[in-house]
Design a protein around this motif. Structure first.
Motif, PDB file in Angstrom:
ATOM      1  N   GLY A 108       0.803  -1.214   0.000  1.00 24.33           N
ATOM      2  CA  GLY A 108       0.000   0.000   0.000  1.00 24.33           C
ATOM      3  C   GLY A 108       0.838   1.267   0.000  1.00 24.33           C
ATOM      4  N   ALA A 109       1.919   1.280   0.812  1.00 29.19           N
ATOM      5  CA  ALA A 109       2.769   2.474   0.863  1.00 29.19           C
ATOM      6  C   ALA A 109       3.471   2.708  -0.468  1.00 29.19           C
ATOM      7  CB  ALA A 109       3.795   2.325   1.982  1.00 29.19           C
ATOM      8  N   LEU A 110       3.992   1.642  -1.058  1.00 31.53           N
ATOM      9  CA  LEU A 110       4.657   1.789  -2.354  1.00 31.53           C
ATOM     10  C   LEU A 110       3.669   2.181  -3.445  1.00 31.53           C
ATOM     11  CD1 LEU A 110       7.180  -1.213  -2.309  1.00 31.53           C
ATOM     12  CD2 LEU A 110       7.627   1.210  -1.874  1.00 31.53           C
ATOM     13  N   SER A 111       2.442   1.654  -3.360  1.00 32.11           N
ATOM     14  CA  SER A 111       1.429   2.033  -4.344  1.00 32.11           C
ATOM     15  C   SER A 111       1.088   3.510  -4.232  1.00 32.11           C
ATOM     16  CB  SER A 111       0.173   1.186  -4.141  1.00 32.11           C
ATOM     17  OG  SER A 111      -0.860   1.577  -5.015  1.00 32.11           O
ATOM     18  N   GLY A 112       1.139   4.038  -3.014  1.00 35.46           N
ATOM     19  CA  GLY A 112       0.809   5.444  -2.811  1.00 35.46           C
ATOM     20  C   GLY A 112       1.791   6.402  -3.427  1.00 35.46           C
ATOM     21  N   ALA A 168      -3.255   1.647   3.830  1.00 35.67           N
ATOM     22  CA  ALA A 168      -1.864   2.102   3.740  1.00 35.67           C
ATOM     23  C   ALA A 168      -1.687   3.068   2.574  1.00 35.67           C
ATOM     24  CB  ALA A 168      -0.930   0.906   3.580  1.00 35.67           C
ATOM     25  N   ARG A 169      -2.326   2.797   1.483  1.00 35.90           N
ATOM     26  CA  ARG A 169      -2.213   3.676   0.311  1.00 35.90           C
ATOM     27  C   ARG A 169      -2.826   5.045   0.591  1.00 35.90           C
ATOM     28  NH1 ARG A 169      -6.237   5.550  -3.880  1.00 35.90           N
ATOM     29  NH2 ARG A 169      -5.016   5.904  -5.750  1.00 35.90           N
ATOM     30  N   VAL A 170      -4.020   5.053   1.230  1.00 30.38           N
ATOM     31  CA  VAL A 170      -4.682   6.318   1.555  1.00 30.38           C
ATOM     32  C   VAL A 170      -3.846   7.124   2.545  1.00 30.38           C
ATOM     33  CG1 VAL A 170      -6.700   7.337   2.664  1.00 30.38           C
ATOM     34  CG2 VAL A 170      -6.986   5.444   1.050  1.00 30.38           C
ATOM     35  N   GLN A 171      -3.346   6.466   3.596  1.00 35.16           N
ATOM     36  CA  GLN A 171      -2.550   7.149   4.597  1.00 35.16           C
ATOM     37  C   GLN A 171      -1.237   7.672   4.017  1.00 35.16           C
ATOM     38  OE1 GLN A 171      -3.214   7.860   7.930  1.00 35.16           O
ATOM     39  NE2 GLN A 171      -5.286   7.260   7.379  1.00 35.16           N
ATOM     40  N   THR A 172      -0.633   6.907   3.122  1.00 36.26           N
ATOM     41  CA  THR A 172       0.619   7.332   2.498  1.00 36.26           C
ATOM     42  C   THR A 172       0.419   8.609   1.696  1.00 36.26           C
ATOM     43  OG1 THR A 172       1.470   5.070   2.369  1.00 36.26           O
ATOM     44  CG2 THR A 172       2.441   6.684   0.878  1.00 36.26           C
ATOM     45  N   LEU A 175      -0.157  11.525   4.230  1.00 36.20           N
ATOM     46  CA  LEU A 175       1.022  11.941   4.987  1.00 36.20           C
ATOM     47  C   LEU A 175       2.109  12.517   4.082  1.00 36.20           C
ATOM     48  CD1 LEU A 175       1.276   8.995   7.538  1.00 36.20           C
ATOM     49  CD2 LEU A 175       0.574  11.353   7.992  1.00 36.20           C
ATOM     50  N   ALA A 176       2.158  12.073   2.839  1.00 38.47           N
ATOM     51  CA  ALA A 176       3.179  12.579   1.923  1.00 38.47           C
ATOM     52  C   ALA A 176       3.025  14.074   1.667  1.00 38.47           C
ATOM     53  CB  ALA A 176       3.128  11.804   0.604  1.00 38.47           C
ATOM     54  N   LEU A 177       1.812  14.586   1.891  1.00 39.09           N
ATOM     55  CA  LEU A 177       1.550  16.010   1.672  1.00 39.09           C
ATOM     56  C   LEU A 177       1.588  16.808   2.972  1.00 39.09           C
ATOM     57  CD1 LEU A 177      -1.410  15.712  -0.867  1.00 39.09           C
ATOM     58  CD2 LEU A 177       1.012  16.061  -1.371  1.00 39.09           C
ATOM     59  N   ALA A 178       1.916  16.135   4.077  1.00 37.08           N
ATOM     60  CA  ALA A 178       1.942  16.809   5.374  1.00 37.08           C
ATOM     61  C   ALA A 178       3.064  17.838   5.429  1.00 37.08           C
ATOM     62  CB  ALA A 178       2.112  15.785   6.500  1.00 37.08           C
ATOM     63  N   GLU A 179       2.899  18.833   6.303  1.00 38.32           N
ATOM     64  CA  GLU A 179       3.853  19.932   6.378  1.00 38.32           C
ATOM     65  C   GLU A 179       5.243  19.471   6.822  1.00 38.32           C
ATOM     66  OE1 GLU A 179       2.275  22.916   8.887  1.00 38.32           O
ATOM     67  OE2 GLU A 179       0.634  23.470   7.539  1.00 38.32           O
ATOM     68  N   HIS A 180       5.308  18.538   7.772  1.00 38.83           N
ATOM     69  CA  HIS A 180       6.631  18.122   8.258  1.00 38.83           C
ATOM     70  C   HIS A 180       7.384  17.333   7.211  1.00 38.83           C
ATOM     71  CE1 HIS A 180       4.090  14.628   9.150  1.00 38.83           C
ATOM     72  NE2 HIS A 180       5.192  13.899   9.152  1.00 38.83           N
ATOM     73  N   VAL A 181       6.668  16.631   6.337  1.00 37.47           N
ATOM     74  CA  VAL A 181       7.339  15.907   5.245  1.00 37.47           C
ATOM     75  C   VAL A 181       7.855  16.897   4.209  1.00 37.47           C
ATOM     76  CG1 VAL A 181       7.049  14.183   3.425  1.00 37.47           C
ATOM     77  CG2 VAL A 181       5.908  13.858   5.626  1.00 37.47           C
ATOM     78  N   GLU A 182       7.031  17.888   3.882  1.00 43.75           N
ATOM     79  CA  GLU A 182       7.461  18.916   2.943  1.00 43.75           C
ATOM     80  C   GLU A 182       8.660  19.685   3.497  1.00 43.75           C
ATOM     81  OE1 GLU A 182       6.541  19.557  -0.052  1.00 43.75           O
ATOM     82  OE2 GLU A 182       4.946  18.069  -0.166  1.00 43.75           O
ATOM     83  N   PHE A 195      10.526   9.585   3.301  1.00 44.50           N
ATOM     84  CA  PHE A 195       9.391   8.669   3.231  1.00 44.50           C
ATOM     85  C   PHE A 195       9.455   7.631   4.352  1.00 44.50           C
ATOM     86  CE2 PHE A 195       7.846   4.532   1.635  1.00 44.50           C
ATOM     87  CZ  PHE A 195       6.498   4.836   1.492  1.00 44.50           C
ATOM     88  N   VAL A 196      10.620   7.025   4.515  1.00 45.38           N
ATOM     89  CA  VAL A 196      10.783   5.976   5.529  1.00 45.38           C
ATOM     90  C   VAL A 196      10.685   6.551   6.940  1.00 45.38           C
ATOM     91  CG1 VAL A 196      12.388   4.280   6.479  1.00 45.38           C
ATOM     92  CG2 VAL A 196      12.136   4.509   3.994  1.00 45.38           C
ATOM     93  N   ARG A 197      11.246   7.727   7.150  1.00 42.38           N
ATOM     94  CA  ARG A 197      11.327   8.280   8.499  1.00 42.38           C
ATOM     95  C   ARG A 197      10.046   8.987   8.927  1.00 42.38           C
ATOM     96  NH1 ARG A 197      16.548  11.758   9.950  1.00 42.38           N
ATOM     97  NH2 ARG A 197      17.417   9.663   9.584  1.00 42.38           N
ATOM     98  N   HIS A 198       9.350   9.639   7.999  1.00 36.82           N
ATOM     99  CA  HIS A 198       8.219  10.475   8.382  1.00 36.82           C
ATOM    100  C   HIS A 198       6.859   9.947   7.921  1.00 36.82           C
ATOM    101  CE1 HIS A 198      10.951  13.566   9.807  1.00 36.82           C
ATOM    102  NE2 HIS A 198      11.616  13.491   8.665  1.00 36.82           N
ATOM    103  N   VAL A 199       6.836   9.141   6.892  1.00 28.47           N
ATOM    104  CA  VAL A 199       5.555   8.651   6.367  1.00 28.47           C
ATOM    105  C   VAL A 199       5.237   7.246   6.877  1.00 28.47           C
ATOM    106  CG1 VAL A 199       4.253   8.068   4.289  1.00 28.47           C
ATOM    107  CG2 VAL A 199       5.737  10.092   4.311  1.00 28.47           C
ATOM    108  N   VAL A 200       6.203   6.341   6.753  1.00 29.83           N
ATOM    109  CA  VAL A 200       5.959   4.942   7.124  1.00 29.83           C
ATOM    110  C   VAL A 200       5.508   4.785   8.574  1.00 29.83           C
ATOM    111  CG1 VAL A 200       7.040   2.683   7.412  1.00 29.83           C
ATOM    112  CG2 VAL A 200       7.458   4.007   5.331  1.00 29.83           C
ATOM    113  N   PRO A 201       6.141   5.468   9.569  1.00 24.39           N
ATOM    114  CA  PRO A 201       5.672   5.298  10.954  1.00 24.39           C
ATOM    115  C   PRO A 201       4.211   5.694  11.154  1.00 24.39           C
ATOM    116  CG  PRO A 201       7.855   6.294  10.926  1.00 24.39           C
ATOM    117  CD  PRO A 201       7.373   6.285   9.510  1.00 24.39           C
TER     118      PRO A 201
END
Length: 286
Positions: A108-112, A168-172, A175-182, A195-201
Motif C-alpha cells: 500500500g505504501a509503495l502504491s501510494g 496504507a495507500r490512503v494514509q501514504t 502523509l506525503a503532503l503533510a507539512e513536516h514531510v514537505e 518517506f521511511v522516516r516520516h511517512v511509514v511510521p
C-alpha cells in the motif's frame, strides 16, 4: 460544569447498547484476552489433563469436578483441549494478521508513491479482492493450496491483505503532503529517507489499530476453515476442529461443541472491543 461540557466524563459515562458502560466492557475484554494469552503461552499451567490422552471408559461424560468441561467421544478432557487449543487458534489468527499488516504496509505504501499506472493496477486488484467476503477468499485459497494449518494461515493472510493495502495507500498519500514531510524535503532530506522516516511510521500506526480489530476476524476465519476440515487434523486440539467434532452429538453431549464455541466467541468479541476502543482513541473520540 455540566457533564456535556466534559467530553472525557461523558465518554466514561456513555453506555453500550446493552446498558453496560464502555469502560467496563473494555476492562472485561482485556481480562478475557489476558486469560487467553496465558492459555496460549502456558497451557500446562491451566490444563488439568493431557489433551491427547484417550479413555474410552470416560467417553461423553458430562461436565463434573473430574472433567470441568466434560469429555468427548474418545474420553479426552474437553477443558484441557480448549486450553491447549488457544495456542493453535489464536496463533494462526495472530500470524495471519501480522503477515497481512506487513504485506499491506509495503504494497500500500509503495502504491501510494508509485506511478499512476502501477497504482491503478494495484488498486484494481485490491478492489476485486474486496468485492468478496474475506472468508470466501480464504476458502478459495485453501481449496487451491490444500488443507493444513500452514495453508490456512496463508489463506487468511491473503484474504485480509486488501484492507491493509487500501488503508496504507490512503494514509501514504495523505502523509506525503503533510507539512513536516514537505519541510524535510525543503531541508534537503532525500525523498526515500523522508518517506521511511516520516511517512511509514504514521502509516504503520494506523494499520496497527486496524490490525487489533482484524485479529478477531482472522481467528474466526481460521476457526471456520478448521470447522470445515481444512485446517489442523485430529487429534490436534483446535477450537474450530473441536466445534466440528461436536456438532453431530449436540443433542446428547452439547459440551463438546459449546465450550470451544464460547472460547471463540469471547476471544473474537474481546479483540473487537479492544480494537474499537483503540481506534476511538486514535480518532480523538475517547
Amino acid at each position: 460544569m455540566s457533564v456535556s461540557a466534559r467530553p472525557d466524563i461523558a465518554w466514561r459515562m456513555r453506555a453500550s447498547p446493552q446498558g453496560i458502560p464502555r469502560r467496563v466492557l473494555l476492562w472485561v475484554a482485556l481480562v478475557v484476552l489476558a486469560v487467553v494469552a496465558v492459555m496460549a503461552l502456558f497451557p500446562q499451567l491451566i490444563a488439568t489433563h493431557d489433551p491427547l490422552r484417550t479413555d474410552v471408559r470416560a467417553a461423553l461424560e458430562a461436565p463434573s469436578a473430574a472433567h470441568l468441561f466434560g469429555t468427548d467421544q474418545s474420553g479426552r478432557d474437553v477443558f484441557s483441549r480448549v486450553v491447549f487449543g488457544a495456542g493453535r487458534s489464536v496463533g494462526i489468527g495472530l500470524l495471519a494478521t501480522a503477515l497481512a499488516l506487513v504485506i499491506g504496509l509495503v504494497v500500500g505504501a509503495l502504491s501510494g508513491i508509485a506511478p499512476r499506472a502501477v497504482d491503478a493496477t494495484v488498486m484494481r486488484i485490491t478492489d476485486v479482492l474486496l468485492a468478496f467476503p474475506e472468508f470466501l477468499v480464504a476458502l478459495v485459497v485453501v481449496a487451491v493450496l490444500g488443507p493444513g494449518p500452514t495453508n490456512v494461515a496463508i489463506a487468511v493472510t491473503i484474504a485480509a491483505v486488501p484492507v491493509y493495502v487500501r488503508l496504507a495507500r490512503v494514509q501514504t498519500r495523505s502523509l506525503a503532503l503533510a507539512e513536516h514531510v514537505e519541510a524535510a524535503r525543503i531541508l534537503g532530506v532525500p525523498a526515500m529517507r523522508a518517506f521511511v522516516r516520516h511517512v511509514v511510521p504514521g502509516v504503520l500506526g494506523s494499520l496497527s489499530v486496524l490490525a487489533t480489530i482484524g485479529i478477531g476476524s482472522s481467528i474466526l476465519a481460521a476457526a471456520g476453515l478448521s470447522f470445515l476440515g481444512l485446517g489442523p487434523i485430529e487429534p490436534s486440539p483446535e477450537w474450530g476442529l473441536m466445534l466440528s467434532g461436536g456438532r453431530n452429538v449436540l443433542g446428547t453431549a452439547w459440551w463438546i461443541a459449546v465450550f470451544p464455541g464460547v472460547a471463540i466467541t469471547l476471544t473474537v468479541v474481546s479483540a473487537t472491543i479492544v480494537g474499537r476502543s483503540l481506534r476511538a482513541r486514535a480518532e480523538g473520540r475517547a
